[in-house]
Design a protein around this motif. Structure first.
Motif, PDB file in Angstrom:
ATOM      1  N   GLU A 286       0.835  -1.196   0.000  1.00 54.50           N
ATOM      2  CA  GLU A 286       0.000   0.000   0.000  1.00 54.50           C
ATOM      3  C   GLU A 286       0.876   1.255   0.000  1.00 54.50           C
ATOM      4  O   GLU A 286       1.941   1.270   0.610  1.00 54.50           O
ATOM      5  N   PRO A 287       0.418   2.319  -0.671  1.00 55.40           N
ATOM      6  CA  PRO A 287       1.219   3.555  -0.720  1.00 55.40           C
ATOM      7  C   PRO A 287       1.448   4.135   0.677  1.00 55.40           C
ATOM      8  O   PRO A 287       0.525   4.192   1.497  1.00 55.40           O
ATOM      9  N   THR A 288       2.665   4.558   0.935  1.00 49.57           N
ATOM     10  CA  THR A 288       3.011   5.202   2.203  1.00 49.57           C
ATOM     11  C   THR A 288       4.392   5.807   2.049  1.00 49.57           C
ATOM     12  O   THR A 288       4.980   5.787   0.954  1.00 49.57           O
ATOM     13  N   PHE A 289       4.903   6.352   3.113  1.00 49.90           N
ATOM     14  CA  PHE A 289       6.320   6.685   3.204  1.00 49.90           C
ATOM     15  C   PHE A 289       6.794   6.220   4.564  1.00 49.90           C
ATOM     16  O   PHE A 289       6.059   6.301   5.558  1.00 49.90           O
ATOM     17  N   VAL A 290       8.008   5.695   4.608  1.00 47.80           N
ATOM     18  CA  VAL A 290       8.591   5.203   5.851  1.00 47.80           C
ATOM     19  C   VAL A 290       9.969   5.836   6.018  1.00 47.80           C
ATOM     20  O   VAL A 290      10.810   5.750   5.122  1.00 47.80           O
ATOM     21  N   LEU A 291      10.171   6.462   7.159  1.00 46.89           N
ATOM     22  CA  LEU A 291      11.497   6.998   7.464  1.00 46.89           C
ATOM     23  C   LEU A 291      12.424   5.907   7.998  1.00 46.89           C
ATOM     24  O   LEU A 291      13.566   5.786   7.568  1.00 46.89           O
ATOM     25  N   HIS A 292      11.914   5.104   8.949  1.00 46.05           N
ATOM     26  CA  HIS A 292      12.819   4.192   9.647  1.00 46.05           C
ATOM     27  C   HIS A 292      12.206   2.803   9.846  1.00 46.05           C
ATOM     28  O   HIS A 292      11.023   2.664  10.170  1.00 46.05           O
ATOM     29  N   TRP A 293      13.056   1.802   9.654  1.00 51.37           N
ATOM     30  CA  TRP A 293      12.729   0.412   9.951  1.00 51.37           C
ATOM     31  C   TRP A 293      13.322   0.051  11.307  1.00 51.37           C
ATOM     32  O   TRP A 293      14.319   0.648  11.736  1.00 51.37           O
ATOM     33  N   THR A 294      12.728  -0.922  11.980  1.00 53.62           N
ATOM     34  CA  THR A 294      13.251  -1.345  13.279  1.00 53.62           C
ATOM     35  C   THR A 294      13.953  -2.698  13.210  1.00 53.62           C
ATOM     36  O   THR A 294      14.972  -2.900  13.865  1.00 53.62           O
ATOM     37  N   ASN A 295      13.437  -3.629  12.404  1.00 53.85           N
ATOM     38  CA  ASN A 295      14.069  -4.942  12.302  1.00 53.85           C
ATOM     39  C   ASN A 295      13.501  -5.669  11.090  1.00 53.85           C
ATOM     40  O   ASN A 295      12.444  -5.314  10.554  1.00 53.85           O
ATOM     41  N   ALA A 296      14.212  -6.707  10.655  1.00 53.03           N
ATOM     42  CA  ALA A 296      13.745  -7.596   9.587  1.00 53.03           C
ATOM     43  C   ALA A 296      14.357  -8.962   9.813  1.00 53.03           C
ATOM     44  O   ALA A 296      15.467  -9.075  10.340  1.00 53.03           O
ATOM     45  N   TRP A 297      13.646 -10.005   9.404  1.00 48.01           N
ATOM     46  CA  TRP A 297      14.171 -11.358   9.568  1.00 48.01           C
ATOM     47  C   TRP A 297      13.477 -12.303   8.591  1.00 48.01           C
ATOM     48  O   TRP A 297      12.498 -11.941   7.933  1.00 48.01           O
ATOM     49  N   GLU A 298      14.000 -13.531   8.505  1.00 46.69           N
ATOM     50  CA  GLU A 298      13.461 -14.570   7.629  1.00 46.69           C
ATOM     51  C   GLU A 298      12.689 -15.580   8.468  1.00 46.69           C
ATOM     52  O   GLU A 298      13.172 -16.025   9.507  1.00 46.69           O
ATOM     53  N   GLU A 299      11.466 -15.929   7.988  1.00 46.69           N
ATOM     54  CA  GLU A 299      10.608 -16.788   8.795  1.00 46.69           C
ATOM     55  C   GLU A 299       9.647 -17.565   7.901  1.00 46.69           C
ATOM     56  O   GLU A 299       8.791 -16.977   7.242  1.00 46.69           O
ATOM     57  N   GLY A 301       9.636 -19.073   4.956  1.00 45.30           N
ATOM     58  CA  GLY A 301       9.480 -18.715   3.556  1.00 45.30           C
ATOM     59  C   GLY A 301       9.087 -17.271   3.319  1.00 45.30           C
ATOM     60  O   GLY A 301       8.783 -16.891   2.182  1.00 45.30           O
ATOM     61  N   GLU A 302       9.065 -16.473   4.374  1.00 45.45           N
ATOM     62  CA  GLU A 302       8.731 -15.065   4.254  1.00 45.45           C
ATOM     63  C   GLU A 302       9.868 -14.190   4.785  1.00 45.45           C
ATOM     64  O   GLU A 302      10.669 -14.637   5.608  1.00 45.45           O
ATOM     65  N   ILE A 303       9.911 -12.961   4.300  1.00 48.05           N
ATOM     66  CA  ILE A 303      10.756 -11.930   4.891  1.00 48.05           C
ATOM     67  C   ILE A 303       9.828 -11.016   5.672  1.00 48.05           C
ATOM     68  O   ILE A 303       8.852 -10.481   5.122  1.00 48.05           O
ATOM     69  N   VAL A 304      10.117 -10.833   6.951  1.00 42.17           N
ATOM     70  CA  VAL A 304       9.298  -9.990   7.823  1.00 42.17           C
ATOM     71  C   VAL A 304      10.045  -8.679   8.049  1.00 42.17           C
ATOM     72  O   VAL A 304      11.229  -8.678   8.391  1.00 42.17           O
ATOM     73  N   LEU A 305       9.336  -7.580   7.862  1.00 43.18           N
ATOM     74  CA  LEU A 305       9.923  -6.245   7.997  1.00 43.18           C
ATOM     75  C   LEU A 305       9.039  -5.400   8.899  1.00 43.18           C
ATOM     76  O   LEU A 305       7.820  -5.362   8.728  1.00 43.18           O
ATOM     77  N   GLU A 306       9.655  -4.703   9.872  1.00 50.12           N
ATOM     78  CA  GLU A 306       8.904  -3.823  10.749  1.00 50.12           C
ATOM     79  C   GLU A 306       9.463  -2.404  10.694  1.00 50.12           C
ATOM     80  O   GLU A 306      10.673  -2.206  10.592  1.00 50.12           O
ATOM     81  N   GLY A 307       8.565  -1.435  10.745  1.00 56.86           N
ATOM     82  CA  GLY A 307       8.958  -0.033  10.696  1.00 56.86           C
ATOM     83  C   GLY A 307       7.752   0.853  10.926  1.00 56.86           C
ATOM     84  O   GLY A 307       6.691   0.397  11.381  1.00 56.86           O
ATOM     85  N   TYR A 308       7.884   2.137  10.566  1.00 49.44           N
ATOM     86  CA  TYR A 308       6.869   3.131  10.906  1.00 49.44           C
ATOM     87  C   TYR A 308       6.150   3.636   9.659  1.00 49.44           C
ATOM     88  O   TYR A 308       6.678   4.424   8.886  1.00 49.44           O
ATOM     89  N   HIS A 309       4.925   3.174   9.476  1.00 49.14           N
ATOM     90  CA  HIS A 309       4.062   3.484   8.336  1.00 49.14           C
ATOM     91  C   HIS A 309       3.437   4.852   8.538  1.00 49.14           C
ATOM     92  O   HIS A 309       2.889   5.160   9.600  1.00 49.14           O
ATOM     93  N   GLN A 310       3.515   5.726   7.520  1.00 51.46           N
ATOM     94  CA  GLN A 310       2.901   7.044   7.587  1.00 51.46           C
ATOM     95  C   GLN A 310       1.538   7.021   6.893  1.00 51.46           C
ATOM     96  O   GLN A 310       1.429   6.600   5.747  1.00 51.46           O
ATOM     97  N   THR A 311       0.518   7.495   7.596  1.00 49.81           N
ATOM     98  CA  THR A 311      -0.819   7.532   7.004  1.00 49.81           C
ATOM     99  C   THR A 311      -1.039   8.807   6.187  1.00 49.81           C
ATOM    100  O   THR A 311      -1.940   8.853   5.348  1.00 49.81           O
ATOM    101  N   ASN A 312      -0.223   9.834   6.412  1.00 50.49           N
ATOM    102  CA  ASN A 312      -0.410  11.115   5.729  1.00 50.49           C
ATOM    103  C   ASN A 312       0.955  11.722   5.401  1.00 50.49           C
ATOM    104  O   ASN A 312       1.373  12.708   6.033  1.00 50.49           O
TER     105      ASN A 312
END
Length: 488
Positions: A286-299, A301-312
């Protein structure tokens, strides 16, 4: 507390009511060394042994035009903790631009909000007209601290213990290095990216544990973009192409105005760590902008990514700030609505799944570094004063249960980005400390504070007095002394 003052530097900054040249953003123009900081509350935990480094946008000279908080010169503040004691020092990062302005005795470059032609000399970075300050990020790799600029300047080297300036990174490519390179402590590798206004518009690279460029490839994009951060897993590096970037028509007139391009998705480039351009896997979200990610890992068969999604990502001006209305909105987390978020990339199907992890407005998060590139449960985020780029508290997110623990600083007290320090021999992810600098506008003073990461609600367990009030800024890092001994 014995203070050794360094020779004064030339500065021409005049007193100002500019919101990011006053108050907690008032620049600090002295460089000092303190052999032992005074403990004003609590006790320094004796199982902490390392160095806290914090970068600050610390303007030296009177701006040529309109000042933006990201224009300031880099100053590194350091607290070294060992054996229940702590020392402090701070130094400017001597970039080429810093030295040139010292010689000139004033500003030579305009800033992020200034029109083309403001600068007295050609500029640097992806923008092409800015001063390379190195004032955004600070990381440590192979025993060297690197201060980097978000618009892709040089990576400037500093000794993490003495803060001696060591010049620019010899491995830095022509298009520079963006803020937020990532380090894999196990392999000793550093991963980075850059972006520019000429094709292919992005590159990705790997620096080995000896500090040599080991891998560098183009990442083709449809045009100039404005990525800010990247993430890594054991086998993959994750870059992005988001729909917030410079307006193409205005860019043709040398006007750098970012806008949200409706109808474009967010795209993620998954690159095998040493992969080639043909190995890149693209995923849409989905369209957004993200300044910073916190972590990512493999799990599974997936790549999991966490960070801060901007709604506006393109907020309306904050009109109550008058002439600063646009600038204040664009650095206000409440205006662009950033919340902790998770993306899952299915390597078999090529599909992306997303989920919101918190409804709270937060950003500038950190994790326990022992859980980097591994499934992690906790994220420690900062909260901000509405309307301002000022951290006023912390949230500990439990991403498994959704539970949140909150600590809000007293009115008029503001924090820094807060790295996590694992406790020695800890077996639990939140058995750790947080370390931060505090700016107390009520007392016109600054402190270093340590919190219990497992119980942040009780506030600092230790507070140390700094010799002067420091300027606010963006990013910080922690490095264990044992790691410095291995790599330095």
């Amino acid at each position: 507390m014995q203070i050794t003052r360094q020779p004064p530097l030339r500065h021409t900054l005049e007193p100002s009511n500019h919101p990011y040249l006053s108050g907690a953003w008032t620049p600090c123009h002295e460089e000092v060394d303190v052999d032992e900081l005074e403990v004003i509350a609590g006790e320094i935990p004796r199982d902490i042994d390392g160095v806290y480094l914090r970068n600050t946008e610390n303007q030296v000279h009177q701006p040529l035009g309109r000042h933006h908080p990201f224009d300031g010169d880099a100053m590194i503040h350091q607290v070294s903790i060992s054996g229940g004691k702590a020392s402090y020092r701070n130094r400017y990062v001597r970039t080429y631009c810093f030295e040139a302005e010292q010689i000139a005795g004033g500003s030579l470059w305009g800033g992020l909000m200034d029109p083309a032609g403001t600068s007295k000399r050609p500029g640097f970075g992806a923008h092409g007209g800015l001063k390379d300050t190195g004032s955004t990020d600070i990381i440590v790799h192979a025993g060297v601290a690197y201060a980097t600029f978000y618009q892709c300047g040089e990576a400037w080297m500093v000794d993490p213990e003495t803060l001696e300036n060591l010049g620019k990174a010899p491995w830095g490519p022509l298009d520079g290095v963006s803020a937020h390179p990532k380090v894999d402590e196990e392999t000793g590798e550093l991963m980075f990216f850059n972006y520019s206004k000429h094709a292919p518009f992005m590159h990705y690279g790997v620096v080995d544990r000896a500090g040599k460029l080991a891998h560098y490839i183009p990442v083709a994009l449809p045009g100039p973009r404005l990525p800010h951060d990247m993430a890594i897993t054991k086998n993959w590096s994750i870059l992005n192409d988001m729909p917030l970037f410079w307006d193409e028509k205005l860019l043709g007139r040398d006007i750098h105005a970012a806008r949200l391009h409706e109808g474009l998705p967010t795209r993620f480039a998954l690159i095998p760590r040493h992969g080639q351009p043909e190995d890149i896997r693209w995923f849409e979200a989905e369209p957004t902008f993200v300044l910073h990610w916190t972590n990512a890992w493999e799990e599974d068969g997936e790549i999991v990514l966490e960070g801060y999604h901007q709604t506006n990502p393109m907020p309306e001006p904050l009109e109550e700030f008058g002439q600063y209305a646009h600038m204040m909105a664009y650095v206000d987390e409440h205006s662009f609505g950033c919340r902790l978020h998770r993306w899952r990339f299915d390597l078999a199907s090529g599909k992306t799944r997303e989920e919101r992890l918190s409804d709270r407005i937060v950003e500038f998060g950190t994790i326990n570094p022992d859980y980097a590139m591994k499934p992690s449960r906790y994220v420690w985020s900062t909260t901000t004063k509405p309307g301002w780029f000022l951290f006023n508290g912390y949230v500990r997110h439990d991403t498994q249960t959704g539970e949140e623990q909150v600590y809000t600083l007293p009115d008029g007290v503001y924090a820094s980005e807060t790295p996590v320090i694992p406790k020695k021999g800890a077996t639990q992810e939140d058995a750790a400390y947080l370390v931060t600098f505090l700016i107390d506008e009520n007392r016109n003073a600054s402190e270093c504070a340590i919190l219990d990461a497992g119980d942040i609600a009780k506030g600092p367990v230790c507070r140390l007095a700094l010799p002067h009030k420091i300027c606010s800024g963006t990013h910080a890092t922690w490095v264990e002394r044992a790691m410095l001994r291995q790599t330095g």
